[in-house]
Design a protein around this motif. Structure first.
Motif, PDB file in Angstrom:
ATOM      1  N   LYS A  21      -1.337 -63.865 -76.589  1.00 17.46           N
ATOM      2  CA  LYS A  21      -1.955 -62.572 -76.914  1.00 17.46           C
ATOM      3  C   LYS A  21      -3.022 -62.689 -78.002  1.00 17.46           C
ATOM      4  O   LYS A  21      -3.687 -61.722 -78.333  1.00 17.46           O
ATOM      5  CB  LYS A  21      -0.890 -61.574 -77.380  1.00 17.46           C
ATOM      6  N   ILE A  22      -3.165 -63.876 -78.572  1.00 21.08           N
ATOM      7  CA  ILE A  22      -4.156 -64.089 -79.629  1.00 21.08           C
ATOM      8  C   ILE A  22      -5.495 -64.423 -78.984  1.00 21.08           C
ATOM      9  O   ILE A  22      -5.574 -65.260 -78.089  1.00 21.08           O
ATOM     10  CB  ILE A  22      -3.710 -65.224 -80.573  1.00 21.08           C
ATOM     11  N   THR A  23      -6.556 -63.772 -79.466  1.00 18.51           N
ATOM     12  CA  THR A  23      -7.876 -63.995 -78.884  1.00 18.51           C
ATOM     13  C   THR A  23      -8.804 -64.703 -79.870  1.00 18.51           C
ATOM     14  O   THR A  23      -8.605 -64.629 -81.096  1.00 18.51           O
ATOM     15  CB  THR A  23      -8.531 -62.664 -78.466  1.00 18.51           C
ATOM     16  N   VAL A  24      -9.802 -65.350 -79.333  1.00 22.80           N
ATOM     17  CA  VAL A  24     -10.822 -65.982 -80.155  1.00 22.80           C
ATOM     18  C   VAL A  24     -11.539 -64.912 -80.979  1.00 22.80           C
ATOM     19  O   VAL A  24     -11.843 -65.119 -82.161  1.00 22.80           O
ATOM     20  CB  VAL A  24     -11.817 -66.784 -79.284  1.00 22.80           C
ATOM     21  N   SER A  25     -11.760 -63.741 -80.405  1.00 27.49           N
ATOM     22  CA  SER A  25     -12.426 -62.652 -81.123  1.00 27.49           C
ATOM     23  C   SER A  25     -11.673 -62.269 -82.390  1.00 27.49           C
ATOM     24  O   SER A  25     -12.283 -62.032 -83.448  1.00 27.49           O
ATOM     25  CB  SER A  25     -12.566 -61.420 -80.221  1.00 27.49           C
ATOM     26  N   GLU A  26     -10.354 -62.198 -82.304  1.00 30.67           N
ATOM     27  CA  GLU A  26      -9.546 -61.872 -83.485  1.00 30.67           C
ATOM     28  C   GLU A  26      -9.684 -62.953 -84.561  1.00 30.67           C
ATOM     29  O   GLU A  26      -9.818 -62.648 -85.752  1.00 30.67           O
ATOM     30  CB  GLU A  26      -8.063 -61.755 -83.113  1.00 30.67           C
ATOM     31  N   ILE A  27      -9.631 -64.196 -84.128  1.00 33.59           N
ATOM     32  CA  ILE A  27      -9.706 -65.308 -85.081  1.00 33.59           C
ATOM     33  C   ILE A  27     -11.057 -65.341 -85.775  1.00 33.59           C
ATOM     34  O   ILE A  27     -11.128 -65.470 -87.000  1.00 33.59           O
ATOM     35  CB  ILE A  27      -9.395 -66.651 -84.382  1.00 33.59           C
ATOM     36  N   VAL A  28     -12.143 -65.216 -85.013  1.00 35.92           N
ATOM     37  CA  VAL A  28     -13.473 -65.289 -85.639  1.00 35.92           C
ATOM     38  C   VAL A  28     -13.706 -64.106 -86.572  1.00 35.92           C
ATOM     39  O   VAL A  28     -14.302 -64.262 -87.639  1.00 35.92           O
ATOM     40  CB  VAL A  28     -14.615 -65.447 -84.607  1.00 35.92           C
ATOM     41  N   ALA A  29     -13.212 -62.925 -86.201  1.00 37.53           N
ATOM     42  CA  ALA A  29     -13.349 -61.763 -87.088  1.00 37.53           C
ATOM     43  C   ALA A  29     -12.566 -61.978 -88.378  1.00 37.53           C
ATOM     44  O   ALA A  29     -13.052 -61.670 -89.476  1.00 37.53           O
ATOM     45  CB  ALA A  29     -12.877 -60.502 -86.370  1.00 37.53           C
ATOM     46  N   ASP A  30     -11.373 -62.529 -88.256  1.00 41.53           N
ATOM     47  CA  ASP A  30     -10.537 -62.782 -89.424  1.00 41.53           C
ATOM     48  C   ASP A  30     -11.174 -63.815 -90.347  1.00 41.53           C
ATOM     49  O   ASP A  30     -11.074 -63.720 -91.569  1.00 41.53           O
ATOM     50  CB  ASP A  30      -9.148 -63.242 -88.977  1.00 41.53           C
ATOM     51  N   CYS A  31     -11.834 -64.808 -89.768  1.00 39.48           N
ATOM     52  CA  CYS A  31     -12.439 -65.898 -90.559  1.00 39.48           C
ATOM     53  C   CYS A  31     -13.836 -65.557 -91.059  1.00 39.48           C
ATOM     54  O   CYS A  31     -14.367 -66.260 -91.926  1.00 39.48           O
ATOM     55  CB  CYS A  31     -12.534 -67.170 -89.715  1.00 39.48           C
ATOM     56  N   GLY A  32     -14.447 -64.529 -90.481  1.00 40.93           N
ATOM     57  CA  GLY A  32     -15.815 -64.192 -90.852  1.00 40.93           C
ATOM     58  C   GLY A  32     -16.832 -65.183 -90.323  1.00 40.93           C
ATOM     59  O   GLY A  32     -17.849 -65.466 -90.966  1.00 40.93           O
ATOM     60  N   ILE A  33     -16.534 -65.732 -89.149  1.00 42.34           N
ATOM     61  CA  ILE A  33     -17.461 -66.669 -88.501  1.00 42.34           C
ATOM     62  C   ILE A  33     -17.849 -66.106 -87.139  1.00 42.34           C
ATOM     63  O   ILE A  33     -17.281 -65.107 -86.689  1.00 42.34           O
ATOM     64  CB  ILE A  33     -16.827 -68.073 -88.328  1.00 42.34           C
ATOM     65  N   ASN A  34     -18.800 -66.737 -86.482  1.00 37.99           N
ATOM     66  CA  ASN A  34     -19.156 -66.273 -85.137  1.00 37.99           C
ATOM     67  C   ASN A  34     -18.467 -67.137 -84.076  1.00 37.99           C
ATOM     68  O   ASN A  34     -17.937 -68.198 -84.380  1.00 37.99           O
ATOM     69  CB  ASN A  34     -20.684 -66.228 -84.950  1.00 37.99           C
ATOM     70  N   THR A  63      -9.698 -73.332 -92.000  1.00 32.97           N
ATOM     71  CA  THR A  63      -9.747 -71.867 -92.092  1.00 32.97           C
ATOM     72  C   THR A  63      -9.387 -71.236 -90.753  1.00 32.97           C
ATOM     73  O   THR A  63      -8.609 -70.273 -90.692  1.00 32.97           O
ATOM     74  CB  THR A  63     -11.155 -71.410 -92.538  1.00 32.97           C
ATOM     75  N   ILE A  64      -9.920 -71.788 -89.684  1.00 34.93           N
ATOM     76  CA  ILE A  64      -9.625 -71.274 -88.337  1.00 34.93           C
ATOM     77  C   ILE A  64      -8.138 -71.482 -88.021  1.00 34.93           C
ATOM     78  O   ILE A  64      -7.483 -70.582 -87.484  1.00 34.93           O
ATOM     79  CB  ILE A  64     -10.533 -71.956 -87.291  1.00 34.93           C
ATOM     80  N   ALA A  65      -7.597 -72.634 -88.382  1.00 31.25           N
ATOM     81  CA  ALA A  65      -6.171 -72.920 -88.140  1.00 31.25           C
ATOM     82  C   ALA A  65      -5.284 -71.974 -88.942  1.00 31.25           C
ATOM     83  O   ALA A  65      -4.261 -71.496 -88.440  1.00 31.25           O
ATOM     84  CB  ALA A  65      -5.858 -74.368 -88.476  1.00 31.25           C
ATOM     85  N   ALA A  66      -5.658 -71.694 -90.176  1.00 26.94           N
ATOM     86  CA  ALA A  66      -4.877 -70.761 -91.004  1.00 26.94           C
ATOM     87  C   ALA A  66      -4.867 -69.374 -90.383  1.00 26.94           C
ATOM     88  O   ALA A  66      -3.843 -68.673 -90.406  1.00 26.94           O
ATOM     89  CB  ALA A  66      -5.442 -70.717 -92.423  1.00 26.94           C
ATOM     90  N   LYS A 125     -19.689 -68.871 -81.745  1.00 28.55           N
ATOM     91  CA  LYS A 125     -20.343 -70.167 -81.567  1.00 28.55           C
ATOM     92  C   LYS A 125     -19.737 -71.211 -82.518  1.00 28.55           C
ATOM     93  O   LYS A 125     -19.529 -72.361 -82.129  1.00 28.55           O
ATOM     94  CB  LYS A 125     -21.844 -70.010 -81.809  1.00 28.55           C
ATOM     95  N   THR A 126     -19.437 -70.795 -83.733  1.00 24.02           N
ATOM     96  CA  THR A 126     -18.822 -71.707 -84.712  1.00 24.02           C
ATOM     97  C   THR A 126     -17.439 -72.124 -84.233  1.00 24.02           C
ATOM     98  O   THR A 126     -17.075 -73.304 -84.319  1.00 24.02           O
ATOM     99  CB  THR A 126     -18.736 -71.040 -86.099  1.00 24.02           C
ATOM    100  N   PHE A 127     -16.664 -71.149 -83.733  1.00 25.55           N
ATOM    101  CA  PHE A 127     -15.341 -71.486 -83.213  1.00 25.55           C
ATOM    102  C   PHE A 127     -15.472 -72.522 -82.104  1.00 25.55           C
ATOM    103  O   PHE A 127     -14.806 -73.561 -82.127  1.00 25.55           O
ATOM    104  CB  PHE A 127     -14.614 -70.241 -82.681  1.00 25.55           C
TER     105      PHE A 127
END
Length: 194
Positions: free
Chosen positions: A29-42, A13-16, A44-46
């Motif tokens: 330009k891609i941030t961890v914050s964007e990815i976790v928000a998109d995945c609905g995870i926190n 899911t994170i890779a997608a 810490k999970t990332f």
């Protein structure tokens, strides 16, 4: 076992999500914050699954291409494996170009290096058994490194190539080169030891 499946699904899911963002903007330009928000995870999970976005990218590339190629018997199915890799590069050109533009040629090649090296090492070991030869470990390392660099460079050139090319001809060239040169090289080293 259930935890491993859940963990793998979370990674996918994170890779997608990363792939989706790479379609829109450069990797840098891609941030961890964007990815976790998109995945609905926190966050810490990332970070439980990946050290950073680069580690996520490496995992994604390995899962989608290199790990699958390892399942081929490259001495028997090497043309099928080469075809698979070329198809992967063609189908994921935008994402791989994004990674290339962000990291540069050498860094992208490094992502492929360890896995391709392992593949080449197993091919050389298998050929040694078939030919009844035994090359020195330093020469084996040299041969594996030589072919790994050539294959990784060819993949990256294919990625950056804007010109049309004959896919079957490329597969044939790689196949002919591996089939004819590796046995000759391994036999030559054996002959020099005698």
């Amino acid at each position: 076992m259930k935890h491993e499946v859940t963990s793998l699904n979370t990674k996918k899911t994170i890779a997608a999500s990363l792939k989706k963002f790479m379609e829109k903007k450069p990797l840098s330009k891609i941030t961890v914050s964007e990815i976790v928000a998109d995945c609905g995870i926190n966050r810490k999970t990332f970070y439980y699954h990946f050290e950073d976005i680069q580690a996520l990218l490496k995992w994604m590339l390995e899962q989608e291409a290199i790990e699958v190629v390892k399942n081929f018997d490259l001495l028997l199915d090497h043309e099928e494996a080469i075809n698979f890799v070329i198809d992967y590069v063609e189908q994921n050109k935008h994402i791989l170009n994004c990674a290339y533009d962000s990291m540069g040629r050498d860094e992208l090649k490094r992502f492929f290096y360890n896995d391709l090296y392992g593949i080449m090492h197993s091919i050389v070991n298998h050929l040694e058994d078939i030919l009844g030869t035994c090359v020195t470990s330093d020469y084996k390392d040299f041969v594996c490194d030589f072919y790994t660099e050539a294959l990784a460079g060819t993949l990256i050139n294919l990625l950056k190539n804007k010109q049309p090319y004959d896919k079957q001809k490329l597969i044939d060239y790689i196949s002919i080169t591996l089939k004819s040169s590796l046995p000759a090289i391994l036999n030559a080293d054996m002959n020099q030891k005698q």
